[in-house]
Write a protein that holds these residues in place. Structure first.
Motif, PDB file in Angstrom:
ATOM      1  N   MET A  36       6.715  -1.990 -14.979  1.00  0.00           N
ATOM      2  CA  MET A  36       8.163  -1.824 -14.782  1.00  0.00           C
ATOM      3  C   MET A  36       8.722  -0.991 -15.921  1.00  0.00           C
ATOM      4  N   ARG A  70      14.763   5.660  -6.781  1.00  0.00           N
ATOM      5  CA  ARG A  70      14.121   4.926  -5.687  1.00  0.00           C
ATOM      6  C   ARG A  70      12.903   5.702  -5.181  1.00  0.00           C
ATOM      7  N   TRP A  79       7.916  -0.676 -10.592  1.00  0.00           N
ATOM      8  CA  TRP A  79       9.276  -1.213 -10.555  1.00  0.00           C
ATOM      9  C   TRP A  79      10.134  -0.515 -11.614  1.00  0.00           C
ATOM     10  N   HIS A  81      14.113  -0.998 -13.728  1.00  0.00           N
ATOM     11  CA  HIS A  81      15.448  -1.521 -13.955  1.00  0.00           C
ATOM     12  C   HIS A  81      16.298  -0.360 -14.450  1.00  0.00           C
ATOM     13  N   ASP A 102      12.102  -2.107  -6.588  1.00  0.00           N
ATOM     14  CA  ASP A 102      10.696  -2.497  -6.541  1.00  0.00           C
ATOM     15  C   ASP A 102       9.798  -1.282  -6.341  1.00  0.00           C
ATOM     16  N   ASP A 103       8.494  -1.534  -6.247  1.00  0.00           N
ATOM     17  CA  ASP A 103       7.521  -0.445  -6.202  1.00  0.00           C
ATOM     18  C   ASP A 103       7.429   0.234  -4.838  1.00  0.00           C
ATOM     19  N   ARG A 104       8.280  -0.172  -3.910  1.00  0.00           N
ATOM     20  CA  ARG A 104       8.418   0.541  -2.638  1.00  0.00           C
ATOM     21  C   ARG A 104       9.725   1.327  -2.584  1.00  0.00           C
ATOM     22  N   GLU A 106      12.713  -0.114  -2.883  1.00  0.00           N
ATOM     23  CA  GLU A 106      13.780  -0.963  -2.343  1.00  0.00           C
ATOM     24  C   GLU A 106      14.596  -1.585  -3.476  1.00  0.00           C
ATOM     25  N   ARG A 108      16.188  -4.512  -5.168  1.00  0.00           N
ATOM     26  CA  ARG A 108      16.007  -5.962  -5.166  1.00  0.00           C
ATOM     27  C   ARG A 108      17.220  -6.703  -5.736  1.00  0.00           C
ATOM     28  N   THR A 144      10.505 -10.446 -10.796  1.00  0.00           N
ATOM     29  CA  THR A 144       9.888  -9.144 -11.025  1.00  0.00           C
ATOM     30  C   THR A 144       8.428  -9.355 -11.434  1.00  0.00           C
ATOM     31  N   PRO A 145       7.638  -8.279 -11.525  1.00  0.00           N
ATOM     32  CA  PRO A 145       6.251  -8.438 -11.988  1.00  0.00           C
ATOM     33  C   PRO A 145       6.139  -8.958 -13.415  1.00  0.00           C
TER      34      PRO A 145
END
Length: 274
Positions: A36, A70, A79, A81, A102-104, A106, A108, A144-145
């Protein structure tokens, strides 16, 4: 154990240039094994000339910096922030809004800065965020991760009740992006961040603006990662760039076992004035 990347940057008046710095940092963070990336407050635009800045202000759905981040998150599988962006609200004012992506790619979580910086400093600097921004009205926690992350922005740092509420709700780390002035940074930045970490036995990740900005302001830098015992894991000094810190949730367990502050918290009774 997971790796956090922190971007320390000198945001300027051109969102496209700022977005490139941020997306390049995403690629670097992913390439160096981070789960992240954290960016500072007002990553996308830092301009106190309201007329000039107005040309770049949009609502969330149209913001090009958010869209770029994104896309970068999805491309690099990491990810992010985004510490905050200045976004138009329906009431005509602005939101100082942070995002967890997130890692797609999206979204969150979203968080609007609650505490607005209205001060006159001894240096002659005067800041009136409430003249332009509307403060947020809710605390936000997101998985989060790196762990369960509580969101705050800059001046929020001075209000420990927010961090008490977040840690009571399960936060084990806090994000504290900032654009601290140099006088307040030199006086209070390190001690307050360490205090928030210690009193909640949680990690703190604080991505900061640094240096001389195009709009004439100067910011303090010193992006920090602090562990739950108050140890500084990373201090980035004043130079822009990407730094890394290892986030080991076992440190949270250890700190809370050594000094069980969360278990010992009590509701604050009504104050008796004698």
């Amino acid at each position: 154990m997971s790796r956090a990347a922190i971007l320390q940057m000198t945001s300027g008046i051109d969102p496209a240039a700022n977005a490139k710095v941020m997306t390049d940092a995403m690629a670097q963070a992913s390439g160096e094994g981070a789960a992240m990336l954290f960016t500072p407050e007002m990553s996308g635009l830092l301009d106190r000339d309201r007329k000039r800045a107005a040309a770049h202000l949009t609502q969330e759905a149209e913001d090009p910096v958010l869209a770029a981040m994104r896309d970068a998150a999805a491309k690099h599988g990491i990810w992010a922030h985004i510490g905050s962006l200045a976004l138009l609200r329906e009431d005509g004012k602005l939101a100082n809004r942070g995002f967890v992506i997130d890692d797609r790619g999206e979204i969150r979580a979203r968080y609007d800065k609650m505490h607005l910086f209205d001060v006159d400093l001894p240096t002659g600097e005067s800041w009136r965020e409430s003249a332009v921004y509307t403060g947020g009205d809710r605390a936000v926690l997101v998985d989060t991760p790196l762990g369960r992350l509580g969101l705050a922005i800059c001046y929020d740092l001075r209000f420990p009740d927010l961090f008490r509420a977040l840690s009571n709700a399960g936060a084990t780390l806090f994000a504290l992006p900032a654009a601290f002035t140099r006088p307040t940074g030199a006086a209070h930045w390190h001690v307050l961040l360490r205090a928030r970490a210690i009193e909640a036995a949680s990690f703190v990740i604080a991505a900061a603006q640094t240096g001389e900005h195009e709009d004439g302001r100067a910011t303090y830098g010193h992006s920090l990662a602090v562990d739950p015992w108050g140890e500084i894991l990373l201090d980035m000094g004043e130079a822009p760039g990407v730094g890394f810190a290892e986030i080991d949730q076992a440190r949270v367990t250890d700190a809370r076992a050594r000094v069980p502050v969360l278990q010992h918290r009590r509701p604050i009774p009504e104050v008796e004035t004698l």
